[in-house]
Design an enzyme around this catalytic site. Structure first.
Site, mmCIF file in Angstrom:
data_model
loop_
_atom_site.group_PDB
_atom_site.id
_atom_site.type_symbol
_atom_site.label_atom_id
_atom_site.label_comp_id
_atom_site.label_asym_id
_atom_site.label_seq_id
_atom_site.Cartn_x
_atom_site.Cartn_y
_atom_site.Cartn_z
ATOM 1 N N THR A 146 83.522 -17.058 -62.390
ATOM 2 C CA THR A 146 83.128 -18.411 -62.955
ATOM 3 C C THR A 146 81.946 -18.011 -63.938
ATOM 4 O O THR A 146 81.311 -17.164 -63.721
ATOM 5 C CB THR A 146 82.943 -19.412 -62.389
ATOM 6 O OG1 THR A 146 81.610 -19.038 -61.292
ATOM 7 C CG2 THR A 146 84.147 -19.841 -61.197
ATOM 8 N N GLU A 174 88.920 -21.524 -60.807
ATOM 9 C CA GLU A 174 89.349 -21.427 -59.358
ATOM 10 C C GLU A 174 90.671 -21.807 -59.095
ATOM 11 O O GLU A 174 91.214 -21.943 -57.881
ATOM 12 C CB GLU A 174 88.237 -22.446 -58.474
ATOM 13 C CG GLU A 174 86.831 -21.888 -58.343
ATOM 14 C CD GLU A 174 86.106 -22.237 -59.381
ATOM 15 O OE1 GLU A 174 86.492 -22.764 -60.762
ATOM 16 O OE2 GLU A 174 84.798 -22.374 -59.420
ATOM 17 N N LYS A 188 73.131 -41.502 -64.756
ATOM 18 C CA LYS A 188 72.986 -42.576 -63.890
ATOM 19 C C LYS A 188 71.901 -43.606 -64.302
ATOM 20 O O LYS A 188 70.895 -43.414 -64.504
ATOM 21 C CB LYS A 188 72.515 -42.087 -62.562
ATOM 22 C CG LYS A 188 73.349 -42.860 -61.303
ATOM 23 C CD LYS A 188 73.052 -42.098 -60.112
ATOM 24 C CE LYS A 188 73.842 -42.882 -59.040
ATOM 25 N NZ LYS A 188 73.798 -42.350 -57.661
ATOM 26 N N TRP A 218 77.319 -45.435 -63.285
ATOM 27 C CA TRP A 218 77.520 -44.221 -63.877
ATOM 28 C C TRP A 218 77.825 -44.400 -65.499
ATOM 29 O O TRP A 218 78.707 -45.600 -65.621
ATOM 30 C CB TRP A 218 78.499 -43.362 -63.358
ATOM 31 C CG TRP A 218 78.099 -42.637 -62.079
ATOM 32 C CD1 TRP A 218 76.662 -42.894 -61.333
ATOM 33 C CD2 TRP A 218 78.622 -41.921 -61.099
ATOM 34 N NE1 TRP A 218 76.722 -41.776 -60.291
ATOM 35 C CE2 TRP A 218 77.939 -41.297 -60.308
ATOM 36 C CE3 TRP A 218 80.078 -41.514 -61.427
ATOM 37 C CZ2 TRP A 218 78.347 -40.458 -59.184
ATOM 38 C CZ3 TRP A 218 80.389 -40.539 -60.242
ATOM 39 C CH2 TRP A 218 79.515 -39.865 -59.269
HETATM 40 P P1 ADP Z 1 83.404 -23.059 -65.559
HETATM 41 O O1 ADP Z 1 83.527 -23.851 -64.418
HETATM 42 O O2 ADP Z 1 82.606 -21.564 -65.322
HETATM 43 O O3 ADP Z 1 82.825 -23.773 -66.868
HETATM 44 P P2 ADP Z 1 86.046 -23.097 -66.143
HETATM 45 O O4 ADP Z 1 86.631 -22.727 -67.379
HETATM 46 O O5 ADP Z 1 86.593 -22.863 -64.720
HETATM 47 O O6 ADP Z 1 84.837 -22.551 -66.348
HETATM 48 O O7 ADP Z 1 85.761 -24.792 -66.191
HETATM 49 C C1 ADP Z 1 86.402 -25.852 -65.470
HETATM 50 C C2 ADP Z 1 85.758 -26.841 -65.891
HETATM 51 O O8 ADP Z 1 85.884 -27.208 -67.303
HETATM 52 C C3 ADP Z 1 86.421 -28.254 -65.312
HETATM 53 O O9 ADP Z 1 85.865 -28.345 -63.750
HETATM 54 C C4 ADP Z 1 86.064 -29.480 -66.030
HETATM 55 O O10 ADP Z 1 84.862 -29.813 -65.781
HETATM 56 C C5 ADP Z 1 85.929 -28.711 -67.473
HETATM 57 N N1 ADP Z 1 87.410 -29.018 -68.050
HETATM 58 C C6 ADP Z 1 88.462 -28.307 -68.272
HETATM 59 N N2 ADP Z 1 89.419 -29.090 -68.862
HETATM 60 C C7 ADP Z 1 88.784 -30.144 -69.027
HETATM 61 C C8 ADP Z 1 89.562 -31.363 -69.592
HETATM 62 N N3 ADP Z 1 90.717 -31.420 -70.252
HETATM 63 N N4 ADP Z 1 88.882 -32.486 -69.726
HETATM 64 C C9 ADP Z 1 87.289 -32.539 -69.371
HETATM 65 N N5 ADP Z 1 87.083 -31.514 -68.797
HETATM 66 C C10 ADP Z 1 87.530 -30.204 -68.655
#
Ligand code: ADP
Length: 556
Positions: free
Chosen positions: A198, A344, A454, A459
């Protein structure tokens, strides 16, 4: 809810009479060679502006590579890393490394040097495949990564650089010495196959270790009509990097069905180069994060071009602005499919495709729905829970922590077993996202837990505010963060980059929110910047913005 079998049930268990053949990545390669051997794979590479060959050749070369890797004295499960752009050699490495029983660790070259050092050492990478371009970077890191035994430079003899890297081998020379005959090992399907870290926005990067079974099941899920809808008739351009969660599974799902592949090489963020590739190769499906499509759409707008062959874009990794979905649809007649997932999660969790019963939707209804992250894919269960872990209703209003469960979701992190605290007591993975789910099963992300604003105990969704701002013609890119406020604890600050040739009228921009979001959500102030900070995967780096605006005082 799946109830575990009781002891009595286990005693009387009758197995079905079906073959127990393992789900292996090498079986995808073998299938591709037999059924789609003549399908083309086109790549832009560091040493060739348009390399062309077939899927059959790719698989043959991945077997040559497997032969070469076996001779390096690696043991099953050993990590072999890549630091490379999207091209055919990287695809061969995916299959050669995993297929032979080793773990393909894809490294994001845009990480900070200290993060690169951390993950190479943490993964205990024994060999590293590198694009020519990253040779100088690795030379600099060398003193800090002493355990790496050798480097394979992804080029031919003619372009092989002078380098201080120890045991530097030329990729093409290595392959030329090998036979394309190779017996893929019949591994246990739970054997580790790939490793991806990640990006480490909070603390050190964490390793997600995929296996053959999870990868094959995820690829099956990806090709389905209501997910990516891939077939042999498609021409697929993954702009999402092969180092970003296995390019969302594209290397596996396209070979499973025989779609033609087009790899952009280092030309990922260049609107003009992407347009040219999309048009000349007649790409039908392209996948990438929103920032990439921003560059493409801007290029089209400025040059007065439209996308002629493209049918669908799959956009994920960050929230997709409604204005982007509308522009793709209205100007280019391209369906933008929003997806949501995480490293993940291999990464697919949801895909936003229409359902039966939505045929009569107006444009507005269609675009409203398309702004959500999408509905659950079979194989990835979703739930939202409150602070006490109680499940919340799927009414499209209640929001809570989003949790997932399924065969391609991580059960833990590499070498952190049990210590990351990332799962609920009943085994669901905490995504760190806050979401609503509507009665039709469409999930919408309102925020990442750590980005939530917040205000007065309530929220405010930064994503919804950003989305609204992006709909204003003077705004090229927008981010919203919470800043300290004496009365409300936090209030939203809108940070924008102006569109080319536009000036931001702050009051007019704030007025634009009226009627689109609740009055008390409207940001207190607008800050105009020339550029927003992005993470290595192209997402807005809120952590950086919060630092930058830490002392920001909102006007009275
Ligand atoms: P990192 O967690 O290291 O930034 P990832 O590519 O695994 O890398 O990121 C996953 C995160 O990206 C998700 O948990 C979410 O917060 C965000 N994300 C992915 N797709 C979307 C989406 N369509 N809309 C909003 N957030 C998104």
């Amino acid at each position: 809810m799946v109830i575990p079998a009781s002891d009595a049930q286990k005693d009387t268990l009758m197995h079905g009479l079906m073959m127990d053949t393992p789900l292996l990545i090498s079986s995808i390669a073998e299938h591709a060679e037999k059924f789609h051997g003549d399908r083309e794979i086109v790549s832009v590479t560091m040493d060739n502006p348009r390399h062309r060959y077939t899927m059959g050749e790719a698989v043959g070369r991945s077997r040559k590579l497997a032969n070469a890797l076996d001779k390096l004295g690696l043991a099953t499960g050993d990590r072999v890393a890549t630091i490379a752009w999207n091209d055919y050699r990287h695809l061969e490495i995916y299959y050669g490394v995993s297929g032979a029983g080793y773990v393909c660790h894809t490294i994001n070259p845009r990480l900070f040097p200290e993060q690169l050092v951390f993950i190479i050492n943490h993964a205990e990478d024994r060999w590293i495949f590198t694009d020519l371009m990253f040779v100088p970077l690795l030379e600099k890191l060398l003193p800090q990564i002493p355990k790496v035994e050798g480097f394979i430079v992804m080029t031919d003899e003619a372009n092989m650089p002078e380098t201080s890297l120890p045991n530097a081998v030329c990729y093409e020379t290595l392959l030329a010495a090998e036979s394309s005959q190779y017996q893929w090992p019949q591994l246990d399907e739970r054997t580790a196959s790939a490793l991806c870290y990640t990006s480490g926005t909070t603390g050190d990067p964490k390793g997600v270790l995929y296996d053959h079974r999870s990868t094959v099941l995820h690829a099956y899920a990806g090709v389905a009509p209501d997910v990516l809808n891939l077939s042999s008739k498609d021409i697929v351009l993954p702009v999402v990097p092969l180092f970003h969660v296995n390019a969302w599974g594209i290397p596996y799902s396209t070979l499973m069905v025989g779609s033609k592949l087009v790899f952009p090489g280092p030309k990922m963020g260049d609107g003009e180069a992407l347009y040219e590739l999309l048009e000349t190769e007649k790409v039908t499906v392209a996948l990438g994060v929103p920032t990439v499509w921003l560059a493409l759409l801007q290029y089209c707008e400025q040059s007065g071009q439209t996308l002629n062959a493209l049918q669908r874009t799959v956009i994920g990794g960050a929230a997709v602005p409604r204005s982007m979905i509308e522009q793709f649809s209205k100007v280019h007649d391209v369906q933008a499919i929003q997806g949501w997932g995480m490293t993940e999660m291999s990464p697919l969790g949801t895909a936003n495709t229409p359902k039966a019963g939505q045929e009569g939707f107006s444009d507005d209804q269609r675009f409203d729905l398309a702004t959500k992250a999408g509905r659950g894919i079979f194989g990835c269960e979703l739930r939202i829970v409150d602070d006490e872990g109680q499940e919340l209703p799927w009414d499209g209003v209640a929001y809570g922590a989003l949790q997932v469960r399924g065969p391609w979701i991580c059960s833990d992190y590499f070498k952190l077993e049990g210590s990351a605290g990332s799962h609920s007591d009943d085994g669901w993975f905490n995504t760190g996202d806050v979401a609503t789910i509507d009665p039709q099963g469409y999930m919408a992300i309102t925020d990442r837990t750590k980005d939530v604003i917040k205000s007065g105990g309530e929220w405010i969704s930064s994503i919804e505010l950003e989305n609204t701002a992006m709909g204003h013609p003077a705004v090229a890119e927008a981010a919203v963060i919470g800043v300290a406020h004496p009365k409300w604890t936090e209030r939203p600050l809108l940070i924008v980059v102006a569109a080319e040739g536009q000036e931001i009228d702050k009051q007019a921009l704030l007025g634009f929110f009226k009627g689109k979001v609740a009055d008390w959500w409207i940001p207190n102030e607008v800050a105009v910047v020339t550029e927003l900070p992005h993470t290595a995967t192209g997402k807005i780096k809120k952590i950086e913005l919060r630092k930058q605006f830490a002392d920001y005082a909102l006007p009275e």
